[in-house]
Enzyme design. Structure first.
Site, mmCIF file in Angstrom:
data_model
loop_
_atom_site.group_PDB
_atom_site.id
_atom_site.type_symbol
_atom_site.label_atom_id
_atom_site.label_comp_id
_atom_site.label_asym_id
_atom_site.label_seq_id
_atom_site.Cartn_x
_atom_site.Cartn_y
_atom_site.Cartn_z
ATOM 1 N N HIS A 19 34.042 23.852 73.657
ATOM 2 C CA HIS A 19 33.999 25.269 73.269
ATOM 3 C C HIS A 19 33.595 26.221 74.404
ATOM 4 O O HIS A 19 32.781 27.127 74.218
ATOM 5 C CB HIS A 19 33.056 25.455 72.079
ATOM 6 N N HIS A 76 35.055 30.285 64.560
ATOM 7 C CA HIS A 76 34.352 29.092 64.078
ATOM 8 C C HIS A 76 33.567 29.381 62.795
ATOM 9 O O HIS A 76 32.439 28.910 62.639
ATOM 10 C CB HIS A 76 33.424 28.585 65.190
ATOM 11 N N GLU A 81 39.809 26.078 62.406
ATOM 12 C CA GLU A 81 39.868 26.587 63.780
ATOM 13 C C GLU A 81 41.294 26.492 64.297
ATOM 14 O O GLU A 81 41.721 25.453 64.790
ATOM 15 C CB GLU A 81 38.924 25.781 64.667
#
Ligand code: GAL
Length: 336
Positions: free
Chosen positions: A103, A172, A301
């Protein structure tokens, strides 16, 4: 309508909460991480229910893991060994999950203060990420717009860079359509517009193959209770669902809570969707003193496939210098 108030401070930097409302949906967003803090949709009793996990203070957003509601970037999901090559040049990223990058690194877009512009029914967050940020090449400008229309929240992602670079932005949010503090999501029903997924090996890094979900617990082509995957996968390395599916249908995913009657449909211009059922969410205190833990939310996502930059068989996440990255994802809420 959009309204604005101070949510907290990081040092001397103010963090703002922006609220978008109409008759059918209410969304609170934070300038820290371009984060969705709450999302209220009408349930079968006509009551507005908050269906995403979040926190009450900026300290909790800063100190807790899990990326609750955040915009994730420059590259969502994992890059193996924190290395990639562009035009023959090797780029070394900051690792933050063993040898891999997850991420966007140690201080990815989810942990930056974004500037913003509000309109009547939307807010656009803006961020400049300098060349070398977490190891990525190029000065990159990113914009993420959240807009409400009837009972939908639409997210538009836009970015460009002055060097060829990797870009893969997502949101998210952990959804619990029975309400953010209502416990496990295992009795929710899920349908996915995906017949294939990208299997992973160690560290949840894709092998590079694309396989059929047929005959596996990942087959959600027909609506099924989430428990049908959460129970068998509970002891798997993923601790529940944490898989990237290949989107083939117009509606990528549909989640339904029999308890609230709320159904959420997710559509996107992107080719992948990570379905993550919060197996790594350790016990913690969330909004309004709710206790959050494992399996209490599920993330949708939308993304380029994980580690795509190192997998020639996957669609490329590279955006060339001067080219525009432009994608969208929409979440629509209905009572069924
Ligand atoms: C998800 C990822 C999970 C986990 C989570 C953050 O996107 O697929 O493996 O890292 O984020 O806790």
């Amino acid at each position: 309508m959009a309204s604005l108030k101070l949510f907290g401070k990081i040092g001397s930097k103010p963090v703002y909460l922006i609220k978008l409302t109409n008759q059918q949906i209410e969304v609170e967003l934070l300038s820290f991480g371009a984060t969705v803090r709450s999302l209220r949709a009408k349930d079968k009793f006509g009551v507005m229910r908050d269906v995403v996990l979040g926190y009450d203070s900026i300290e909790e957003y800063l100190n807790n893991d899990g990326y609750l509601g955040a915009t994730v970037g420059r590259c969502a999901n994992r890059i193996s060994n924190s290395i990639f090559f562009i035009n023959g040049k090797k780029y070394k990223l900051t690792p933050n999950e063993n040898a891999n990058q997850l991420h966007g690194g140690k201080e990815g877009f989810s942990h930056k203060c974004w500037s913003f512009k509000c309109l009547e029914n939307s807010v656009t967050f803006l961020l400049d990420s300098p060349d070398g940020d977490e190891g990525y090449p190029g000065n990159l400008h990113a914009e993420v717009s959240f807009s409400i229309n009837n009972s939908s929240l639409r997210i538009d992602y836009f970015a460009f860079s002055d060097m060829d670079t990797v870009i893969n932005l997502t949101n998210h949010s952990y959804f619990n359509l029975s309400g953010h503090g209502s416990g496990c999501v295992s009795s929710h029903m899920l349908k996915l517009g995906a017949e294939k997924y990208t299997p992973c090996s160690e560290g949840n890094i894709p092998t590079g193959t694309i396989e059929s979900v047929k005959g596996t617990v990942l087959d959600f082509t027909n609506r099924k209770e989430l428990s049908s995957a959460l129970i068998p996968l509970e002891t798997a390395p993923t601790t529940g669902l944490d898989h990237n599916f290949v989107i083939t249908d117009k509606v990528a995913a549909q989640l339904y809570s029999p308890e609230s009657g709320i159904e959420m449909s997710c559509s996107s211009s992107l080719e992948g969707i990570q379905i993550y059922s919060a197996g790594f969410l350790t016990p913690r205190c969330g909004k309004e003193n709710s206790l959050y833990e494992k399996f209490q939310g599920i993330c949708f996502e939308t993304q380029h496939f994980p580690d795509a930059v190192n997998k020639p068989s996957f669609p490329s996440p590279i955006v060339k210098a001067g080219e525009k990255y432009n994608h969208w994802t929409e979440f629509k809420f209905e009572v069924k």
